[in-house]
Design a protein around this motif. Structure first.
Motif, PDB file in Angstrom:
ATOM      1  N   ARG B 129       0.266 -38.904 -92.100  1.00 30.94           N
ATOM      2  CA  ARG B 129      -0.113 -37.838 -93.034  1.00 30.94           C
ATOM      3  C   ARG B 129      -0.275 -36.664 -92.488  1.00 30.94           C
ATOM      4  O   ARG B 129      -0.162 -35.633 -93.326  1.00 30.94           O
ATOM      5  CB  ARG B 129      -1.687 -38.180 -93.461  1.00 30.94           C
ATOM      6  N   ASN B 130      -0.565 -36.428 -91.269  1.00 26.98           N
ATOM      7  CA  ASN B 130      -0.834 -34.921 -90.827  1.00 26.98           C
ATOM      8  C   ASN B 130       0.484 -34.009 -90.627  1.00 26.98           C
ATOM      9  O   ASN B 130       0.591 -32.863 -90.422  1.00 26.98           O
ATOM     10  CB  ASN B 130      -1.187 -35.047 -89.339  1.00 26.98           C
ATOM     11  N   ARG B 131       1.910 -34.828 -90.991  1.00 27.32           N
ATOM     12  CA  ARG B 131       3.126 -34.212 -90.854  1.00 27.32           C
ATOM     13  C   ARG B 131       3.459 -33.757 -89.454  1.00 27.32           C
ATOM     14  O   ARG B 131       4.169 -32.946 -89.487  1.00 27.32           O
ATOM     15  CB  ARG B 131       2.992 -33.287 -92.055  1.00 27.32           C
ATOM     16  N   SER B 204      -7.410 -48.968 -95.076  1.00 23.26           N
ATOM     17  CA  SER B 204      -6.251 -49.743 -95.453  1.00 23.26           C
ATOM     18  C   SER B 204      -5.040 -49.162 -95.214  1.00 23.26           C
ATOM     19  O   SER B 204      -4.952 -47.824 -94.602  1.00 23.26           O
ATOM     20  CB  SER B 204      -6.343 -49.800 -96.908  1.00 23.26           C
ATOM     21  N   LEU B 205      -3.815 -49.812 -95.327  1.00 27.28           N
ATOM     22  CA  LEU B 205      -2.625 -49.242 -94.718  1.00 27.28           C
ATOM     23  C   LEU B 205      -2.419 -48.184 -95.661  1.00 27.28           C
ATOM     24  O   LEU B 205      -2.221 -48.266 -96.857  1.00 27.28           O
ATOM     25  CB  LEU B 205      -1.522 -50.448 -94.915  1.00 27.28           C
ATOM     26  N   ASP B 206      -2.264 -46.897 -95.126  1.00 27.08           N
ATOM     27  CA  ASP B 206      -2.082 -45.729 -95.994  1.00 27.08           C
ATOM     28  C   ASP B 206      -0.699 -45.284 -95.803  1.00 27.08           C
ATOM     29  O   ASP B 206      -0.372 -44.478 -94.912  1.00 27.08           O
ATOM     30  CB  ASP B 206      -3.000 -44.849 -95.331  1.00 27.08           C
ATOM     31  N   LEU B 207       0.216 -45.775 -96.805  1.00 26.12           N
ATOM     32  CA  LEU B 207       1.678 -45.348 -96.794  1.00 26.12           C
ATOM     33  C   LEU B 207       1.967 -43.846 -97.443  1.00 26.12           C
ATOM     34  O   LEU B 207       1.238 -43.718 -98.398  1.00 26.12           O
ATOM     35  CB  LEU B 207       2.494 -46.255 -97.016  1.00 26.12           C
ATOM     36  N   PRO B 208       2.992 -43.195 -96.781  1.00 29.31           N
ATOM     37  CA  PRO B 208       3.353 -41.938 -97.631  1.00 29.31           C
ATOM     38  C   PRO B 208       3.807 -42.446 -99.156  1.00 29.31           C
ATOM     39  O   PRO B 208       4.160 -43.439 -99.606  1.00 29.31           O
ATOM     40  CB  PRO B 208       4.513 -41.340 -96.590  1.00 29.31           C
TER      41      PRO B 208
END
Lengths: 299, 278
Positions: B129-131, B204-208
């Motif tokens: 998420r931090n790109r 939890s699994l945090d998908l884009p």
């Protein structure tokens, strides 16, 4: 405080970690080297080697953990199957790199002699090394020492079994499927036969090393999961080849309620307590002294 | 008897990196020429890390020999890294991964890629998420951290039953009650804390999201599901032998050539896409 090192010695390139003795503790002239358990990296199961090395460093020992060839971060060769790896380790496959590593550590840090050890396969390697190079090894810490070959036997037909020496040995020493049929009274006679009645799958090379160390009075600490297969086997071998008399240089700690890798029932803590106590006693008895100031290394 | 050479294409470097109160152990696997990308590997947790270590190093060396520079590391309280496992939790390990990724990005003009296995995949997804990374390859991520801890707990109980070391506690519920009451519990040799157990419920699994145009894929390793997947739906299936290489695989050298080929091909495509994008 820990630091990393790479040993380039002969054809080996071995990666390891050095736990530097605490500055507040007296530094002993004896170092400690721990090797890989099975195919695991040098930290061991649930970091048992890391915790052992940390505690020993806090007690004043230079403690080293080394990845043998192909394991952890050290390059080298490996077989595909775990069974094959254990067969090779039992044959002394790791002896040369372990010896080279310790010789190099001795040269680099000016440490007189070492306690060598590890769990399972590396316990065997430590035993072989101590027997082969007594000037280098001051003592052995053998966790879950496996004095038998673990590979599966080829099943024999009943007729073959009758004429098989190995099958008779298994039967008489309690390792056969029908051993329960051997009368109890016969068991008490077993020690009389000495090494002639070692079970058929005994690793005789390791047992000879154990006998040799006992003859030389080399301190050996054996830490076993209580009542498990390896401990039962070790007891049996000791009765057969070393006799039942306790000797001050031979220590056996039985850890109840744990497994082969000491990851349950608080087994790891008990094992580490025993190792630390034993190592301190060994260092005190051998009048260990601190190496010269210049040899006190930092990572 | 066949012996397989476990040799890196170039000499590897080991070191420590400061991350919070602990020093993080990292290993750099350089590629023979200029690297086409840098890959940060986030590995599994607890005993799974130890049993999968050889495969993890083989994966790093495989990528290095194909022109990727790889960095793998130990989370604090694991392996060679400092810190006490019992005092740490997911946020600390997530911060370790961020530190390593930031360090890997320093002074590098090429694409930065992330690869996570199991627990490491869960953390890699959040780091993505931090790109800072252009692509992400996730191998067998759990749905959430609590699901993974429950799986490890089940494995511990099964092992204790098998070994006859179950003791008085004897059930998963008793262990959970102890953790929830704030008492640490020994699981596969590591002391799990109340904090770890509670944090896991929120992780939890945090998908884009669908608007994210970067490269990423979740690879299921159980062999169930469609085998022909595209990057568009971000899932793939590769079958590996069971027990898996992070469990009790009877092989020292796990049979993972299909997984490695699949992973390397994905990362190659990610690098191509990054180049096209300019």
């Amino acid at each position: 405080m820990r630091g990393l090192f790479t040993l380039e010695t002969g054809s080996f390139r071995l990666v390891g970690t050095h736990h530097v003795p605490s500055w507040s503790a007296r530094t002993w002239g004896v170092g400690v080297v721990l090797f890989n358990a099975g195919h695991l990296p040098r930290d061991g199961h649930a970091m048992i080697n890391v915790r052992a090395a940390e505690r020993l460093a806090a007690s004043g020992f230079h403690a080293f953990r080394v990845d043998l060839p192909g394991l952890g971060d050290s390059p080298g060769e490996l077989p595909v199957h775990t069974e094959e790896l254990f067969r090779l380790v039992h044959q002394g496959w790791h002896l040369a790199p372990a010896q080279a590593a310790i010789r190099e550590l001795q040269r680099l840090h000016g440490i007189r002699s070492f306690v060598v050890g590890g769990l399972c396969g590396s316990a065997g390697t430590a035993l072989l090394l101590a027997a082969a190079d007594p000037t280098l090894v001051a003592g052995v810490v053998a966790m879950e020492l496996e004095l038998f070959h673990a590979f599966r036997d080829v099943p024999l037909s009943p007729r073959e079994a009758v004429f098989s020496r190995a099958a008779w040995l298994r039967l008489l020493t309690g390792h056969g499927r029908r051993s329960w049929r051997v009368p109890r009274a016969a068991e008490s006679l077993l020690p009389l036969f000495g090494s002639a009645l070692l079970p058929a799958h005994t690793d005789r090379k390791l047992v000879h090393a154990l006998v040799e160390l006992d003859r030389r009075r080399t301190p050996v600490l054996v830490v076993m999961a209580g009542g498990k297969r390896r401990e039962i086997f070790y007891d049996q071998v000791c009765r057969a080849v070393l006799g039942a008399t306790a000797r001050p240089w031979r220590a056996h700690v039985s850890v109840a309620g744990t497994n082969h890798i000491f990851t349950t029932g608080g087994g790891q803590r008990i094992a580490l307590d025993a190792i630390e106590r034993w190592a301190l006693r060994l260092a005190e008895e051998s009048h260990g002294t601190a190496p010269a100031a210049g040899h006190r290394s930092r990572p | 008897m066949g012996l397989h050479r476990m040799a890196p294409p170039c000499p590897e470097q080991q070191g420590f990196l400061d991350s919070g109160a602990s020093r993080i152990y990292w290993v750099r696997h350089p590629s023979p020429g200029p690297p086409k990308a840098r890959v940060v590997l986030a590995g599994p947790f607890g005993l799974e890390r130890e049993t999968s270590y050889i495969t993890w190093v083989r994966w790093a060396r495989t990528l290095a020999s194909r022109g990727f520079e790889c960095i793998h590391f130990d989370f604090a309280g694991h392996g060679e890294s400092e810190g006490s496992f019992e005092d740490l939790s997911l946020s600390d390990w997530s911060s370790d991964l961020s530190t390593v990724v930031a360090r890997a990005a320093q002074g590098f003009d090429g694409p930065l890629l992330l690869c996570g296995l199991r627990f490491g995949a869960l953390l890699a997804a959040r780091e993505f998420r931090n790109r800072r990374a252009w692509a992400m390859l996730l191998w067998d991520p759990p749905a959430d951290a609590r699901a993974m801890l429950s799986e490890v707990l089940r494995r511990k109980l099964a092992s204790d039953v098998f070994e006859g070391t179950l003791g008085e506690r004897g059930s998963r519920e008793t262990y959970v009650l102890e953790l929830e009451a704030g008492r640490p519990v020994e699981v596969e040799g590591f002391r799990w804390s109340h904090r770890l157990w509670c944090d896991a419920a929120r992780w939890s699994l945090d998908l884009p999201g669908p608007s994210d145009d970067r490269f990423w894929v979740v690879v299921r390793l159980d062999g169930h599901g469609r085998r022909t997947c595209t990057e568009r739906d971000h899932t793939a299936v590769v079958s590996i032998a069971r027990p898996a290489f992070w469990g009790h695989d009877p092989l020292v050298l796990a049979q993972v050539s299909e997984l490695f080929d699949h992973g390397a091909a994905f990362l190659e495509r990610a690098v191509e896409a990054w180049r096209r994008r300019g």
